[in-house]
Design a protein around this motif. Structure first.
Motif, PDB file in Angstrom:
ATOM      1  N   ASP A 143      -5.097   9.211  -0.786  1.00  0.00           N
ATOM      2  CA  ASP A 143      -4.228  10.143  -0.069  1.00  0.00           C
ATOM      3  C   ASP A 143      -4.138   9.736   1.398  1.00  0.00           C
ATOM      4  OD1 ASP A 143      -2.796  12.811   0.220  1.00  0.00           O
ATOM      5  OD2 ASP A 143      -4.368  12.924   1.744  1.00  0.00           O
ATOM      6  N   HIS A 144      -2.911   9.654   1.897  1.00  0.00           N
ATOM      7  CA  HIS A 144      -2.658   9.265   3.292  1.00  0.00           C
ATOM      8  C   HIS A 144      -1.823  10.382   3.923  1.00  0.00           C
ATOM      9  CE1 HIS A 144      -1.607   6.913   6.764  1.00  0.00           C
ATOM     10  NE2 HIS A 144      -0.508   6.371   6.307  1.00  0.00           N
ATOM     11  N   GLY A 145      -2.398  11.599   3.880  1.00  0.00           N
ATOM     12  CA  GLY A 145      -1.725  12.733   4.497  1.00  0.00           C
ATOM     13  C   GLY A 145      -0.544  13.227   3.706  1.00  0.00           C
TER      14      GLY A 145
ATOM     15  N   SER B 275       0.845  -1.209   0.000  1.00  0.00           N
ATOM     16  CA  SER B 275       0.000   0.000   0.000  1.00  0.00           C
ATOM     17  C   SER B 275       0.876   1.252   0.000  1.00  0.00           C
ATOM     18  CB  SER B 275      -0.959  -0.005   1.194  1.00  0.00           C
ATOM     19  OG  SER B 275      -0.224   0.020   2.412  1.00  0.00           O
ATOM     20  N   HIS B 276       1.883   1.284   0.870  1.00  0.00           N
ATOM     21  CA  HIS B 276       2.813   2.401   0.966  1.00  0.00           C
ATOM     22  C   HIS B 276       3.978   1.938   1.833  1.00  0.00           C
ATOM     23  CE1 HIS B 276       0.529   2.592   4.635  1.00  0.00           C
ATOM     24  NE2 HIS B 276       1.202   3.616   5.111  1.00  0.00           N
ATOM     25  N   ALA B 277       5.013   2.760   1.936  1.00  0.00           N
ATOM     26  CA  ALA B 277       6.243   2.264   2.564  1.00  0.00           C
ATOM     27  C   ALA B 277       6.453   2.773   3.987  1.00  0.00           C
ATOM     28  CB  ALA B 277       7.448   2.587   1.684  1.00  0.00           C
ATOM     29  N   HIS B 278       5.368   3.086   4.716  1.00  0.00           N
ATOM     30  CA  HIS B 278       5.550   3.273   6.155  1.00  0.00           C
ATOM     31  C   HIS B 278       6.045   1.941   6.734  1.00  0.00           C
ATOM     32  CE1 HIS B 278       2.805   7.047   6.600  1.00  0.00           C
ATOM     33  NE2 HIS B 278       4.077   7.368   6.434  1.00  0.00           N
ATOM     34  N   MET B 279       6.834   2.018   7.805  1.00  0.00           N
ATOM     35  CA  MET B 279       7.536   0.817   8.287  1.00  0.00           C
ATOM     36  C   MET B 279       6.622  -0.376   8.543  1.00  0.00           C
ATOM     37  SD  MET B 279      10.538   1.775  10.922  1.00  0.00           S
ATOM     38  CE  MET B 279      11.500   0.276  10.804  1.00  0.00           C
ATOM     39  N   ASP B 280       5.452  -0.094   9.126  1.00  0.00           N
ATOM     40  CA  ASP B 280       4.574  -1.207   9.498  1.00  0.00           C
ATOM     41  C   ASP B 280       3.956  -1.899   8.275  1.00  0.00           C
ATOM     42  OD1 ASP B 280       3.277   1.249   9.201  1.00  0.00           O
ATOM     43  OD2 ASP B 280       1.656   0.766  10.587  1.00  0.00           O
ATOM     44  N   HIS B 281       4.239  -1.391   7.082  1.00  0.00           N
ATOM     45  CA  HIS B 281       3.721  -2.000   5.854  1.00  0.00           C
ATOM     46  C   HIS B 281       4.846  -2.533   4.974  1.00  0.00           C
ATOM     47  CE1 HIS B 281      -0.343  -0.270   6.503  1.00  0.00           C
ATOM     48  NE2 HIS B 281       0.392   0.556   7.239  1.00  0.00           N
ATOM     49  N   PHE B 282       6.095  -2.327   5.395  1.00  0.00           N
ATOM     50  CA  PHE B 282       7.199  -2.640   4.481  1.00  0.00           C
ATOM     51  C   PHE B 282       8.394  -3.284   5.179  1.00  0.00           C
ATOM     52  CE2 PHE B 282      10.184  -0.843   1.024  1.00  0.00           C
ATOM     53  CZ  PHE B 282       9.864  -1.874   0.163  1.00  0.00           C
TER      54      PHE B 282
ATOM     55  N   PHE C  99      -4.275  10.710   9.644  1.00  0.00           N
ATOM     56  CA  PHE C  99      -4.725  10.269   8.309  1.00  0.00           C
ATOM     57  C   PHE C  99      -5.119   8.795   8.300  1.00  0.00           C
ATOM     58  CE2 PHE C  99      -1.425  13.541   7.970  1.00  0.00           C
ATOM     59  CZ  PHE C  99      -2.215  14.594   7.518  1.00  0.00           C
ATOM     60  N   HIS C 100      -5.887   8.395   9.317  1.00  0.00           N
ATOM     61  CA  HIS C 100      -6.407   7.033   9.406  1.00  0.00           C
ATOM     62  C   HIS C 100      -7.932   7.086   9.570  1.00  0.00           C
ATOM     63  CE1 HIS C 100      -2.828   4.515   9.632  1.00  0.00           C
ATOM     64  NE2 HIS C 100      -2.260   5.430  10.404  1.00  0.00           N
ATOM     65  N   LEU C 101      -8.583   5.976   9.233  1.00  0.00           N
ATOM     66  CA  LEU C 101     -10.037   5.887   9.377  1.00  0.00           C
ATOM     67  C   LEU C 101     -10.417   5.464  10.789  1.00  0.00           C
ATOM     68  CD1 LEU C 101     -11.006   3.887   6.138  1.00  0.00           C
ATOM     69  CD2 LEU C 101     -11.158   6.371   6.488  1.00  0.00           C
TER      70      LEU C 101
ATOM     71  N   THR D 218      -6.209   0.265   3.405  1.00  0.00           N
ATOM     72  CA  THR D 218      -5.652   0.681   4.687  1.00  0.00           C
ATOM     73  C   THR D 218      -4.921   2.011   4.576  1.00  0.00           C
ATOM     74  OG1 THR D 218      -4.401  -0.091   6.619  1.00  0.00           O
ATOM     75  CG2 THR D 218      -3.410  -0.492   4.477  1.00  0.00           C
ATOM     76  N   ASP D 219      -4.783   2.686   5.693  1.00  0.00           N
ATOM     77  CA  ASP D 219      -4.021   3.937   5.804  1.00  0.00           C
ATOM     78  C   ASP D 219      -4.517   5.000   4.833  1.00  0.00           C
ATOM     79  OD1 ASP D 219      -2.588   1.879   7.177  1.00  0.00           O
ATOM     80  OD2 ASP D 219      -0.959   3.323   7.406  1.00  0.00           O
ATOM     81  N   VAL D 220      -5.636   5.547   5.168  1.00  0.00           N
ATOM     82  CA  VAL D 220      -6.266   6.508   4.278  1.00  0.00           C
ATOM     83  C   VAL D 220      -6.989   7.583   5.092  1.00  0.00           C
ATOM     84  CG1 VAL D 220      -8.166   4.858   4.002  1.00  0.00           C
ATOM     85  CG2 VAL D 220      -7.925   6.713   2.390  1.00  0.00           C
TER      86      VAL D 220
HETATM   87 ZN   LIG Z   1       0.791   4.663   7.023  1.00  0.00          ZN
END
Ligand SMILES: [Zn+2]
Length: 343
Positions: A162-164, A54-61, A290-292, A250-252
């Motif tokens: 968009d996630h911020g 989804s994106h490269a924030h640490m908890d996703h990568f 920037f989370h739901l 996720t993360d939106v």
């Molecule tokens: Zn994130």
């Protein structure tokens, strides 16, 4: 109907969001997001053919390194997809290690990495173990309709959210159609179940003509038997129904344009895996991060007419009753029970 896709939310609702989807009969799996994957056994990691980040924030990568370590030295082509900037992010991870010994390996492990702009275009490059993971064969790609994977049996599509201030991809996995087999009717035709059913299903999904022949081989009464059967002969034993659809979001940030894109992507999904990071009472905090919230996730699931909703990515601030409250909140907004069976 025996589902083709078997999803497993690797870290449950509270850990890093990672969705492992096993594909029945295919001996392969797809992975959505690449956070902590250490609980997945190597035999499962080796089945993964495609990873959708989804994106490269640490908890996703952060799981990239672990996956690399398990697959290194194996003859394998792994395809990775991610948002704008993803090629450089993969490259930087690879550059962080010393690769002076890998040129002697007998097998080549290749990463084929695609970053997408969400408007049907992107860039792709390869990183091969035997070339010490240098960036190679870079090219631009087009993905009409944001379709990233299109095979006779399945399709994966994405949308850019968009996630911020950063881009984040949400994904939908769609089985093109589902071929059900009546086993009793197969028996009447004198045919056993077996691996040939996979060839047959793929032929049906490719829209092969009725005279298309399938080779059925089996061992019966101590001898090897073989028979050719046409799709026309098999027709009475088959029923074609709409395929499964799984969406992963996720993360939106809670914004009108994001919501519209998610609803379009996830419309009529059988299973919607969606973040429900915060309780509605903390909506302002959610907006800043920037989370739901769980309520927002439930409203999206309801608007998309999802069959079932599976909340994930709960903030670690919630324990005990608050965790139950997250579920209650998403269920109230969705208008149905939230599932947990995939953990
Ligand atoms: Zn994130």
């Amino acid at each position: 109907m025996r589902p083709t896709f078997h999803p497993h939310l690797v870290n449950g609702s509270t850990g890093d969001p990672v969705l492992f989807v096993d594909c029945l009969f295919e001996r392969r799996a797809l992975l959505f997001d690449l956070g902590d994957i250490r609980t997945l056994p190597p035999r499962k990691l080796m089945r993964i053919s495609h990873v959708f980040v989804s994106h490269a924030h640490m908890d996703h990568f952060i799981g990239f390194d672990w996956l690399l370590r398990i697959l290194l030295g194996r003859e394998k082509d792994l395809k990775l997809f991610g948002p704008p900037g993803f090629l450089a992010q993969v490259e930087h991870k690879l550059r962080a290690y010393t690769w002076n010994l890998v040129r002697n390996y007998l097998s080549d492990f290749t990463l084929r990495v695609t970053e997408l702009d969400g408007n049907g275009a992107g860039r792709r490059a390869s990183f091969r173990c035997l070339s010490a993971f240098q960036r190679e064969d870079e090219t631009s790609v087009t993905c009409p309709g944001n379709v990233l994977l299109s095979e006779p049996a399945m399709r994966v599509r994405c949308t850019l959210l968009d996630h911020g201030g950063i881009s984040c991809l949400a994904y939908a996995l769609q089985e093109q159609a589902h071929v059900n087999v009546w086993k009793n009717r197969l028996q009447e035709l004198g045919l056993p179940v077996g691996a040939w059913l996979r060839d047959m299903k793929q032929a049906v999904l490719r829209n092969e003509p009725e005279q298309w022949q399938i080779r059925v081989a089996w061992r019966g009464e101590g001898a090897q038997r073989e028979r050719l059967v046409s799709l026309a002969e098999l027709k009475p034993a088959l029923r074609i129904v709409p395929g499964q659809k799984i969406a992963y979001v996720t993360d939106v940030a809670w914004r009108e344009d994001n919501v519209a894109r998610i609803v379009e992507l996830a419309r009529n999904a059988d299973l919607l895996f969606i973040e429900a990071a915060f309780l509605q009472r903390d909506a302002e905090h959610g907006q800043r991060k920037f989370h739901l919230t769980a309520r927002q996730a439930g409203e999206i699931a309801s608007a998309a007419h999802a069959g079932s909703v599976i909340p994930m990515h709960f903030s670690p601030r919630y324990v005990g009753e608050d965790r139950a409250a997250l579920r209650a909140e998403i269920e109230a907004a969705f208008g149905g029970a939230a599932m947990t069976a995939f953990q």
